[in-house]
Design a protein around this motif. Structure first.
Motif, mmCIF file in Angstrom:
data_model
loop_
_atom_site.group_PDB
_atom_site.id
_atom_site.type_symbol
_atom_site.label_atom_id
_atom_site.label_comp_id
_atom_site.label_asym_id
_atom_site.label_seq_id
_atom_site.Cartn_x
_atom_site.Cartn_y
_atom_site.Cartn_z
ATOM 1 N N LEU A 272 0.836 -1.192 0.000
ATOM 2 C CA LEU A 272 0.000 0.000 0.000
ATOM 3 C C LEU A 272 0.875 1.248 0.000
ATOM 4 N N SER A 273 0.455 2.266 -0.737
ATOM 5 C CA SER A 273 1.156 3.547 -0.746
ATOM 6 C C SER A 273 0.146 4.676 -0.641
ATOM 7 N N LEU A 274 0.608 5.794 -0.128
ATOM 8 C CA LEU A 274 -0.217 6.993 -0.009
ATOM 9 C C LEU A 274 0.180 7.956 -1.120
ATOM 10 N N TYR A 275 -0.818 8.421 -1.895
ATOM 11 C CA TYR A 275 -0.552 9.306 -3.024
ATOM 12 C C TYR A 275 -1.353 10.592 -2.870
ATOM 13 N N SER A 276 -0.748 11.692 -3.296
ATOM 14 C CA SER A 276 -1.457 12.971 -3.306
ATOM 15 C C SER A 276 -1.571 13.481 -4.736
ATOM 16 N N PHE A 277 -2.667 14.146 -5.024
ATOM 17 C CA PHE A 277 -2.926 14.745 -6.334
ATOM 18 C C PHE A 277 -3.340 16.191 -6.117
ATOM 19 N N GLU A 278 -2.854 17.076 -6.982
ATOM 20 C CA GLU A 278 -3.243 18.476 -6.909
ATOM 21 C C GLU A 278 -4.523 18.699 -7.713
ATOM 22 N N GLN A 279 -5.197 19.796 -7.424
ATOM 23 C CA GLN A 279 -6.401 20.153 -8.166
ATOM 24 C C GLN A 279 -6.098 20.163 -9.666
ATOM 25 N N GLY A 280 -6.921 19.454 -10.451
ATOM 26 C CA GLY A 280 -6.745 19.380 -11.892
ATOM 27 C C GLY A 280 -5.951 18.181 -12.363
ATOM 28 N N ASP A 281 -5.269 17.484 -11.445
ATOM 29 C CA ASP A 281 -4.520 16.283 -11.829
ATOM 30 C C ASP A 281 -5.477 15.175 -12.240
ATOM 31 N N LEU A 282 -5.081 14.401 -13.243
ATOM 32 C CA LEU A 282 -5.854 13.234 -13.653
ATOM 33 C C LEU A 282 -5.370 12.024 -12.874
ATOM 34 N N ILE A 283 -6.288 11.356 -12.207
ATOM 35 C CA ILE A 283 -5.949 10.152 -11.445
ATOM 36 C C ILE A 283 -5.937 8.941 -12.368
ATOM 37 N N CYS A 284 -6.851 8.908 -13.317
ATOM 38 C CA CYS A 284 -6.839 7.899 -14.370
ATOM 39 C C CYS A 284 -7.566 8.460 -15.580
ATOM 40 N N VAL B 43 -6.220 16.067 -3.346
ATOM 41 C CA VAL B 43 -6.756 14.725 -3.105
ATOM 42 C C VAL B 43 -5.660 13.820 -2.548
ATOM 43 N N TRP B 44 -6.045 12.995 -1.593
ATOM 44 C CA TRP B 44 -5.157 11.958 -1.067
ATOM 45 C C TRP B 44 -5.832 10.604 -1.281
ATOM 46 N N THR B 45 -5.058 9.646 -1.735
ATOM 47 C CA THR B 45 -5.582 8.295 -1.942
ATOM 48 C C THR B 45 -4.616 7.262 -1.387
ATOM 49 N N ILE B 46 -5.152 6.103 -1.065
ATOM 50 C CA ILE B 46 -4.342 4.922 -0.796
ATOM 51 C C ILE B 46 -4.356 4.095 -2.072
ATOM 52 N N GLY B 47 -3.186 3.750 -2.579
ATOM 53 C CA GLY B 47 -3.105 3.023 -3.838
ATOM 54 C C GLY B 47 -2.380 1.703 -3.706
ATOM 55 N N ILE B 48 -2.783 0.736 -4.531
ATOM 56 C CA ILE B 48 -2.116 -0.561 -4.563
ATOM 57 C C ILE B 48 -2.185 -1.097 -5.992
ATOM 58 N N HIS B 49 -1.087 -1.668 -6.468
ATOM 59 C CA HIS B 49 -1.026 -2.197 -7.823
ATOM 60 C C HIS B 49 -1.882 -3.451 -7.941
ATOM 61 N N TYR B 50 -2.500 -3.607 -9.111
ATOM 62 C CA TYR B 50 -3.369 -4.760 -9.333
ATOM 63 C C TYR B 50 -2.642 -6.093 -9.106
ATOM 64 N N ARG B 51 -1.351 -6.147 -9.432
ATOM 65 C CA ARG B 51 -0.657 -7.438 -9.330
ATOM 66 C C ARG B 51 -0.660 -7.965 -7.900
ATOM 67 N N TRP B 52 -0.602 -7.042 -6.910
ATOM 68 C CA TRP B 52 -0.624 -7.484 -5.511
ATOM 69 C C TRP B 52 -2.033 -7.883 -5.094
ATOM 70 N N LEU B 53 -3.037 -7.227 -5.657
ATOM 71 C CA LEU B 53 -4.415 -7.636 -5.378
ATOM 72 C C LEU B 53 -4.678 -9.027 -5.940
ATOM 73 N N HIS B 54 -4.193 -9.288 -7.137
ATOM 74 C CA HIS B 54 -4.362 -10.608 -7.742
ATOM 75 C C HIS B 54 -3.626 -11.685 -6.922
ATOM 76 N N LYS B 55 -2.469 -11.326 -6.421
ATOM 77 C CA LYS B 55 -1.644 -12.315 -5.720
ATOM 78 C C LYS B 55 -2.136 -12.595 -4.304
ATOM 79 N N TYR B 56 -2.517 -11.521 -3.578
ATOM 80 C CA TYR B 56 -2.838 -11.679 -2.157
ATOM 81 C C TYR B 56 -4.300 -11.391 -1.801
ATOM 82 N N GLY B 57 -5.090 -10.850 -2.753
ATOM 83 C CA GLY B 57 -6.421 -10.418 -2.379
ATOM 84 C C GLY B 57 -7.571 -11.136 -3.036
ATOM 85 N N LYS B 58 -7.311 -11.934 -4.074
ATOM 86 C CA LYS B 58 -8.427 -12.506 -4.838
ATOM 87 C C LYS B 58 -9.259 -13.492 -4.034
#
Length: 242
Positions: free
Chosen positions: A31-43, A104-119
Motif C-alpha cells: 500500500l502507498s499513499l498518493y497525493s494529487f493536486e487540483q486538476g490532476d488526472l488520477i486515471c 486529493v489523497w488516496t491509498i493506492g495498490i497495484h493490481y498485481r498485488w491484489l491478484h496475488k494476495y487479495g483474490k
C-alpha cells in the motif's frame, strides 16, 4: 501525482475508514499513499489500469469523453470512494476519466498485488462488492433525483460540486473540462433554461458571470438553496486530512 512516504499517516487513514481488515497483512507492505493536486488526472478513459485507489481525502469528478472530444461530467465523489474497482473486477480498460477537483489523497495498490494476495480474501471482496453495488444504486437513482428537484436546486448542487473551498471557486467553460452545456446535460435541463437560472443567481448575488466565467460568490447561499448536495454521496467519514 506524488507518493507520500508516511506510513503512520497511511495507517491512520486505514484506521479512520476501518480498512485494516480489508487490506490484510500480506497486502499492507504494498500500500502507498498518493497525493494529487487540483486538476490532476488520477486515471484516463481508455487507458490500461494498473492501480486501485481508495479516496480518503478531497473531492474528485468523473467524466466521459466522446469520440468527437466532447466531455460530460457524470458524478462527483468524496471519501470514502474507490477508483479502479470495476476495471479490476472485469479486467477492462478504464471506463471514465477521474480528475481531482481539490487536493486529493488516496491509498493506492497495484493490481498485481491484489491478484496475488487479495483474490481470495473475503473482507476485500466484500468491500469491493459494497462499493460497486453502491455505485450502481446511486446511478439508478440519479434520474429520479433530477426529476424530483427543481433546476435551481440542481444547479446550486452542481456549482457546489465543481468548486471547493480550496479552489478559487471559478468555472471557466472554455478552459475546463466542465462547460455550461455539460452542466445542462448533467442536471437534465436545456442550455436556455440554465442561462435563465444563472441570471437569477446573479441577481441574488450568489454568482457572478463575466465573459464565459462563473464565479461563485456565496457558497453558503448556494448551500441553503440546495438544502443538501444531491450530487454527492458520502460512504464514510468526511474529507478532513488526518
Amino acid at each position: 501525482m506524488k507518493e507520500i512516504q508516511d506510513r503512520e499517516q497511511l495507517n491512520r487513514y486505514l484506521r479512520a475508514f476501518q480498512l485494516e481488515s480489508v487490506f490484510h497483512e500480506p497486502l499492507l507492505p504494498h500500500l502507498s499513499l498518493y497525493s494529487f493536486e487540483q486538476g490532476d488526472l488520477i486515471c484516463t478513459q481508455g487507458q490500461a489500469p494498473e492501480y486501485l485507489y481508495v479516496l480518503v481525502n478531497g473531492k474528485i469528478k468523473i467524466y466521459t469523453t466522446s469520440s468527437e472530444g466532447k466531455t460530460l461530467v457524470l458524478s462527483f465523489k468524496t471519501p470514502l470512494e474507490v477508483i479502479g474497482d470495476v476495471e479490476y473486477v472485469r479486467g477492462t480498460p478504464i471506463l471514465n476519466t477521474v480528475e481531482a477537483v481539490s487536493s486529493v489523497w488516496t491509498i493506492g495498490i497495484h493490481y498485481r498485488w491484489l491478484h496475488k494476495y487479495g483474490k481470495d480474501h473475503a473482507p476485500l471482496l466484500q468491500f469491493l462488492l459494497e462499493i460497486i453495488t453502491q455505485k450502481f444504486y446511486i446511478k439508478s437513482n440519479s434520474l429520479s433525483f433530477n426529476l424530483m428537484h427543481p433546476v435551481e436546486v440542481r444547479l446550486a448542487s452542481y456549482l457546489l460540486s465543481v468548486t471547493s473551498d480550496e479552489s478559487d471557486s471559478r468555472l471557466e467553460g472554455q478552459q475546463s473540462t466542465v462547460s455550461l452545456s455539460d452542466a445542462a446535460n448533467f442536471i437534465g435541463t436545456s442550455y436556455r433554461h440554465l442561462n435563465r437560472v444563472i441570471r437569477q443567481f446573479c441577481i441574488k448575488d450568489l454568482v457572478e458571470r463575466d465573459k464565459g466565467v462563473i464565479v461563485v460568490k456565496d457558497r453558503n447561499g448556494l448551500s441553503a438553496l440546495a438544502g443538501h448536495n444531491i450530487y454527492e454521496h458520502n460512504r464514510g467519514k468526511g474529507g478532513t486530512r488526518l
